[in-house]
Design a protein around this motif. Structure first.
Motif, PDB file in Angstrom:
ATOM      1  N   ALA A  78     103.333  13.639  24.947  1.00 26.50           N
ATOM      2  CA  ALA A  78     103.280  13.739  23.489  1.00 26.50           C
ATOM      3  C   ALA A  78     101.857  13.832  22.971  1.00 26.50           C
ATOM      4  CB  ALA A  78     103.970  12.520  22.864  1.00 26.50           C
ATOM      5  N   ASP A  79     100.884  13.666  23.846  1.00 26.24           N
ATOM      6  CA  ASP A  79      99.484  13.761  23.439  1.00 26.24           C
ATOM      7  C   ASP A  79      99.169  15.189  23.018  1.00 26.24           C
ATOM      8  OD1 ASP A  79      96.819  13.405  23.040  1.00 26.24           O
ATOM      9  OD2 ASP A  79      96.286  13.278  25.163  1.00 26.24           O
ATOM     10  N   THR A  80      98.481  15.329  21.915  1.00 30.91           N
ATOM     11  CA  THR A  80      98.171  16.658  21.391  1.00 30.91           C
ATOM     12  C   THR A  80      97.181  17.422  22.252  1.00 30.91           C
ATOM     13  OG1 THR A  80      96.439  15.676  20.009  1.00 30.91           O
ATOM     14  CG2 THR A  80      98.616  15.925  19.025  1.00 30.91           C
ATOM     15  N   ARG A  81      96.520  16.735  23.203  1.00 24.10           N
ATOM     16  CA  ARG A  81      95.582  17.427  24.068  1.00 24.10           C
ATOM     17  C   ARG A  81      96.270  18.186  25.192  1.00 24.10           C
ATOM     18  NH1 ARG A  81      91.909  12.612  25.921  1.00 24.10           N
ATOM     19  NH2 ARG A  81      94.020  11.898  26.395  1.00 24.10           N
ATOM     20  N   GLY A  82      97.586  18.156  25.211  1.00 21.62           N
ATOM     21  CA  GLY A  82      98.307  18.928  26.216  1.00 21.62           C
ATOM     22  C   GLY A  82      99.030  18.081  27.222  1.00 21.62           C
ATOM     23  N   GLY A  83      99.072  16.753  27.007  1.00 23.48           N
ATOM     24  CA  GLY A  83      99.825  15.893  27.901  1.00 23.48           C
ATOM     25  C   GLY A  83      99.197  15.731  29.255  1.00 23.48           C
ATOM     26  N   GLN A  84      97.871  15.775  29.346  1.00 20.05           N
ATOM     27  CA  GLN A  84      97.206  15.588  30.616  1.00 20.05           C
ATOM     28  C   GLN A  84      96.898  14.123  30.885  1.00 20.05           C
ATOM     29  OE1 GLN A  84      96.707  18.122  32.752  1.00 20.05           O
ATOM     30  NE2 GLN A  84      97.765  19.431  31.305  1.00 20.05           N
ATOM     31  N   GLY A  85      97.390  13.240  30.008  1.00 25.06           N
ATOM     32  CA  GLY A  85      97.001  11.850  30.117  1.00 25.06           C
ATOM     33  C   GLY A  85      97.537  11.137  31.336  1.00 25.06           C
ATOM     34  N   PHE A  86      98.685  11.541  31.877  1.00 25.40           N
ATOM     35  CA  PHE A  86      99.271  10.781  32.972  1.00 25.40           C
ATOM     36  C   PHE A  86      98.425  10.838  34.227  1.00 25.40           C
ATOM     37  CE2 PHE A  86     101.947  10.598  36.773  1.00 25.40           C
ATOM     38  CZ  PHE A  86     102.315   9.266  36.679  1.00 25.40           C
ATOM     39  N   ALA A  87      98.051  12.039  34.649  1.00 23.94           N
ATOM     40  CA  ALA A  87      97.225  12.153  35.849  1.00 23.94           C
ATOM     41  C   ALA A  87      95.908  11.422  35.666  1.00 23.94           C
ATOM     42  CB  ALA A  87      96.984  13.626  36.185  1.00 23.94           C
ATOM     43  N   GLN A  88      95.340  11.496  34.465  1.00 24.46           N
ATOM     44  CA  GLN A  88      94.090  10.795  34.169  1.00 24.46           C
ATOM     45  C   GLN A  88      94.294   9.288  34.267  1.00 24.46           C
ATOM     46  OE1 GLN A  88      91.775  11.673  30.453  1.00 24.46           O
ATOM     47  NE2 GLN A  88      92.297   9.550  29.975  1.00 24.46           N
ATOM     48  N   TRP A  89      95.382   8.794  33.669  1.00 25.58           N
ATOM     49  CA  TRP A  89      95.659   7.360  33.692  1.00 25.58           C
ATOM     50  C   TRP A  89      95.872   6.871  35.109  1.00 25.58           C
ATOM     51  CZ3 TRP A  89      99.860   4.597  35.458  1.00 25.58           C
ATOM     52  CH2 TRP A  89      99.926   3.238  35.083  1.00 25.58           C
ATOM     53  N   LEU A  90      96.642   7.611  35.897  1.00 21.66           N
ATOM     54  CA  LEU A  90      96.945   7.197  37.256  1.00 21.66           C
ATOM     55  C   LEU A  90      95.690   7.192  38.123  1.00 21.66           C
ATOM     56  CD1 LEU A  90      99.157   6.354  39.186  1.00 21.66           C
ATOM     57  CD2 LEU A  90      99.598   8.762  39.677  1.00 21.66           C
ATOM     58  N   ALA A  91      94.898   8.252  38.016  1.00 18.87           N
ATOM     59  CA  ALA A  91      93.668   8.317  38.807  1.00 18.87           C
ATOM     60  C   ALA A  91      92.685   7.238  38.374  1.00 18.87           C
ATOM     61  CB  ALA A  91      93.035   9.703  38.673  1.00 18.87           C
ATOM     62  N   ASP A  92      92.626   6.975  37.079  1.00 19.78           N
ATOM     63  CA  ASP A  92      91.710   5.959  36.584  1.00 19.78           C
ATOM     64  C   ASP A  92      92.176   4.567  36.991  1.00 19.78           C
ATOM     65  OD1 ASP A  92      89.318   5.375  35.164  1.00 19.78           O
ATOM     66  OD2 ASP A  92      90.512   4.681  33.476  1.00 19.78           O
ATOM     67  N   GLY A  93      93.496   4.352  36.983  1.00 22.96           N
ATOM     68  CA  GLY A  93      94.020   3.063  37.412  1.00 22.96           C
ATOM     69  C   GLY A  93      93.791   2.811  38.886  1.00 22.96           C
ATOM     70  N   LEU A  94      93.903   3.854  39.684  1.00 24.95           N
ATOM     71  CA  LEU A  94      93.632   3.730  41.116  1.00 24.95           C
ATOM     72  C   LEU A  94      92.144   3.614  41.401  1.00 24.95           C
ATOM     73  CD1 LEU A  94      96.203   6.318  42.460  1.00 24.95           C
ATOM     74  CD2 LEU A  94      96.042   3.970  43.263  1.00 24.95           C
ATOM     75  N   GLY A  95      91.319   4.140  40.487  1.00 21.78           N
ATOM     76  CA  GLY A  95      89.888   4.125  40.711  1.00 21.78           C
ATOM     77  C   GLY A  95      89.462   5.012  41.859  1.00 21.78           C
ATOM     78  N   VAL A  96      90.076   6.191  41.976  1.00 19.28           N
ATOM     79  CA  VAL A  96      89.875   7.028  43.154  1.00 19.28           C
ATOM     80  C   VAL A  96      88.664   7.943  42.980  1.00 19.28           C
ATOM     81  CG1 VAL A  96      92.303   6.980  43.806  1.00 19.28           C
ATOM     82  CG2 VAL A  96      91.503   8.717  42.206  1.00 19.28           C
ATOM     83  N   SER A  97      88.306   8.560  44.086  1.00 20.98           N
ATOM     84  CA  SER A  97      87.185   9.487  44.110  1.00 20.98           C
ATOM     85  C   SER A  97      87.590  10.816  43.475  1.00 20.98           C
ATOM     86  CB  SER A  97      86.739   9.716  45.554  1.00 20.98           C
ATOM     87  OG  SER A  97      87.781  10.336  46.289  1.00 20.98           O
ATOM     88  N   PRO A  98      86.614  11.704  43.188  1.00 14.73           N
ATOM     89  CA  PRO A  98      86.961  13.017  42.604  1.00 14.73           C
ATOM     90  C   PRO A  98      87.919  13.829  43.464  1.00 14.73           C
ATOM     91  CG  PRO A  98      84.626  12.580  42.314  1.00 14.73           C
ATOM     92  CD  PRO A  98      85.154  11.471  43.175  1.00 14.73           C
ATOM     93  N   ALA A  99      87.781  13.746  44.799  1.00 13.59           N
ATOM     94  CA  ALA A  99      88.689  14.500  45.675  1.00 13.59           C
ATOM     95  C   ALA A  99      90.118  14.002  45.552  1.00 13.59           C
ATOM     96  CB  ALA A  99      88.212  14.400  47.126  1.00 13.59           C
ATOM     97  N   ALA A 100      90.290  12.678  45.564  1.00 18.70           N
ATOM     98  CA  ALA A 100      91.634  12.120  45.417  1.00 18.70           C
ATOM     99  C   ALA A 100      92.174  12.363  44.012  1.00 18.70           C
ATOM    100  CB  ALA A 100      91.606  10.622  45.726  1.00 18.70           C
ATOM    101  N   ARG A 101      91.290  12.318  43.017  1.00 21.54           N
ATOM    102  CA  ARG A 101      91.710  12.611  41.643  1.00 21.54           C
ATOM    103  C   ARG A 101      92.256  14.029  41.526  1.00 21.54           C
ATOM    104  NH1 ARG A 101      90.331  10.403  36.617  1.00 21.54           N
ATOM    105  NH2 ARG A 101      89.026   8.884  37.732  1.00 21.54           N
ATOM    106  N   ALA A 102      91.628  14.966  42.241  1.00 18.36           N
ATOM    107  CA  ALA A 102      92.099  16.346  42.216  1.00 18.36           C
ATOM    108  C   ALA A 102      93.492  16.460  42.823  1.00 18.36           C
ATOM    109  CB  ALA A 102      91.111  17.247  42.965  1.00 18.36           C
ATOM    110  N   GLU A 103      93.765  15.687  43.867  1.00 18.61           N
ATOM    111  CA  GLU A 103      95.094  15.716  44.481  1.00 18.61           C
ATOM    112  C   GLU A 103      96.148  15.162  43.531  1.00 18.61           C
ATOM    113  OE1 GLU A 103      95.904  17.163  47.177  1.00 18.61           O
ATOM    114  OE2 GLU A 103      93.861  17.658  47.810  1.00 18.61           O
TER     115      GLU A 103
END
Length: 260
Positions: free
Chosen positions: A47-72
């Motif tokens: 529902a985010d007006t930015r295109g709904g990209q928040g989930f992957a961002q939230w999950l990667a940020d919660g995991l605290g992963v590296s850029p490579a893992a964030r890309a996956e």
């Protein structure tokens, strides 16, 4: 005599820890969480007006992963924005039912921690209120800037998270345990989540990258599921630690309020 008393208290603590059945509850938390929280957060963040990209961002940020893992992770949830357009009323209702079941499971764990009987059936309205608050917290977390872009967000997240777990225990336990007794568990839960984030950065981050190469997207899902098990251990273990701290370190009996 004093030594025998300490051994008896230690024995009671161990029996209580064993009765909570932390590992089994954490596995149930992960299974129901993956069935409930992941689809729910995908729909909410869509529902985010930015295109709904928040989930992957939230999950990667919660995991605290590296850029490579964030890309996956972003590759695994590449099209979350379609969820809001394709989700039906039946799908939303099903998510709500599973969400209420998730609240029931969490309440059962808290009741076991505090040795309380199950709440009456008419108290299920608390699950509806709790689910609504959870959706709000997840939405704000999904659309907020990542920690690496806003260091102040870390302090705000810790404060909001502590308040949320403090309030969640009070609500789901039906007010049968005093606020002061629940605060150590809320603090312990947030400290455990911060520790899990550091552990994820060191362990889960390289696992996501390697598992994605070996098993494809399924490998990433396995790591995320393992992370959810860790969250379950922290949530129930934090509440249990708070109970032990209150009862043993402060030498106070369980502050159960009668007649509620």
């Amino acid at each position: 005599m004093r030594s025998a008393h300490r051994r008896a208290r230690a024995g009671r603590r161990w029996v209580h820890v064993r009765n909570v059945d932390l590992w089994q509850r954490s596995l149930g938390f992960a299974a129901l969480g993956f069935l409930t929280l992941v689809p729910l957060l995908i729909v909410v963040s869509a529902a985010d007006t930015r295109g709904g990209q928040g989930f992957a961002q939230w999950l990667a940020d919660g995991l605290g992963v590296s850029p490579a893992a964030r890309a996956e992770i972003e590759r695994l949830f590449a099209l979350p924005g379609q969820a809001w357009r394709t989700t039906t009323a039946f799908g939303l209702a099903l998510l709500a039912v599973f969400g209420l079941s998730f609240g029931t499971m969490l309440q059962s764990g808290y009741e076991r921690v505090w040795d309380l009987p199950p709440a009456r059936w008419w108290a299920r309205w608390r699950h509806v209120l709790w689910l609504g608050a959870l959706v709000g917290v997840l939405f704000l977390s999904a659309i907020a800037p990542p920690w690496r872009e806003s260091p102040a967000r870390g302090f705000v997240t810790v404060a909001i998270g502590t308040l949320f777990f403090w309030w969640s225990q009070r609500l789901l336990l039906g007010g049968r345990v005093m606020w002061t007794a629940l605060l150590p568990g809320a603090v312990a839960t947030m400290l455990g989540l911060l520790g899990l984030r550091i552990f994820s950065r060191l362990v889960f981050s390289p696992l996501i990258a390697s598992s994605a190469v070996t098993y494809g997207p399924f490998g990433t899902v396995l790591v995320i599921q393992t992370w959810l098990v860790g969250i379950g251990v922290v949530v129930f273990g934090g509440a249990l630690l708070g109970r032990l701290l209150h009862d043993e370190l402060l030498h106070r009996a369980p502050p159960v309020e009668p007649g509620q």
